[in-house]
Design a protein around this motif. Sequence first.
Motif, short mmCIF file in Angstrom:
data_model
loop_
_atom_site.label_atom_id
_atom_site.label_comp_id
_atom_site.label_asym_id
_atom_site.label_seq_id
_atom_site.Cartn_x
_atom_site.Cartn_y
_atom_site.Cartn_z
N THR A 101 -95.80 -4.33 81.85
CA THR A 101 -96.57 -3.30 82.13
C THR A 101 -96.89 -1.85 82.03
O THR A 101 -96.29 -1.35 81.94
CB THR A 101 -97.17 -3.74 83.51
OG1 THR A 101 -95.49 -3.29 84.43
CG2 THR A 101 -97.00 -5.68 83.40
N SER A 102 -98.72 -1.72 81.93
CA SER A 102 -98.81 -0.37 82.12
C SER A 102 -100.34 -0.44 82.96
O SER A 102 -100.57 -1.09 83.80
CB SER A 102 -99.08 0.57 80.51
OG SER A 102 -100.37 -0.27 80.08
N THR A 103 -100.26 0.91 83.53
CA THR A 103 -101.57 1.16 84.04
C THR A 103 -102.32 2.68 82.93
O THR A 103 -102.19 2.80 82.74
CB THR A 103 -101.28 1.67 85.43
OG1 THR A 103 -100.76 2.99 85.59
CG2 THR A 103 -100.97 0.38 86.20
N ASP A 104 -103.54 2.42 83.27
CA ASP A 104 -104.52 3.10 82.35
C ASP A 104 -105.35 4.56 83.95
O ASP A 104 -104.14 5.03 84.77
CB ASP A 104 -105.65 2.58 81.80
CG ASP A 104 -106.71 1.91 82.65
OD1 ASP A 104 -106.26 1.93 84.44
OD2 ASP A 104 -107.54 1.26 81.66
N GLU A 105 -105.77 5.29 83.19
CA GLU A 105 -105.92 6.37 84.04
C GLU A 105 -106.86 5.48 85.29
O GLU A 105 -107.68 6.37 86.55
CB GLU A 105 -106.67 7.61 83.23
CG GLU A 105 -107.88 6.95 82.86
CD GLU A 105 -107.94 5.79 81.28
OE1 GLU A 105 -108.83 5.42 80.48
OE2 GLU A 105 -106.86 6.11 80.71
N ASN A 106 -107.76 4.52 84.51
CA ASN A 106 -108.57 4.28 86.61
C ASN A 106 -107.30 3.36 87.21
O ASN A 106 -108.23 1.87 87.50
CB ASN A 106 -109.37 3.51 85.65
CG ASN A 106 -110.56 4.01 85.02
OD1 ASN A 106 -110.90 4.85 85.86
ND2 ASN A 106 -110.83 3.50 83.98
N ASP A 107 -106.26 2.74 87.33
CA ASP A 107 -105.49 2.67 88.22
C ASP A 107 -105.52 0.81 87.10
O ASP A 107 -104.91 0.34 88.36
CB ASP A 107 -105.20 2.81 89.59
CG ASP A 107 -104.37 3.75 89.26
OD1 ASP A 107 -103.34 4.62 89.52
OD2 ASP A 107 -104.74 4.51 90.79
#
Length: 123
Positions: A101-107
């Motif tokens: 998984t990952s999170t972007d700049e907007n979580d």
Amino acid sequence: MTNRTPTLLAQHIDDNKAELTLRPDGQLSDFQGHFPSFPLLSGVSQIDWAVHFAKQCFTDIPTHFNGMDVIKFQEPILPDSTITLTLEWRDDQQKLHFSYTSTDENDELHKHSSGKIKLGQPA
């Protein structure tokens, strides 16, 4: 030999669960030749990395590959991204559960892949 292992940025291991933060550098051989104009991490590499890190995190797991279940590839893993590899060894099932998984700049959470790898003793 060209490096195939991502950079390990952080890890948390607790009994049969592990969470690793990885950075797959764009120069890794696993990105070479896999869509030259749009490099991404192949599914085979993702499975290989899951087993590789599981062997490091869980010293008592068997190492013989016996198959896979419920493998899903949902969103590509791109070079130089930051991803989380979550591993869980279920001894009663002899299965390694994994997810990237990952999170972007907007979580916002992005699910890249997940599955179950059967490990055991050779037949």
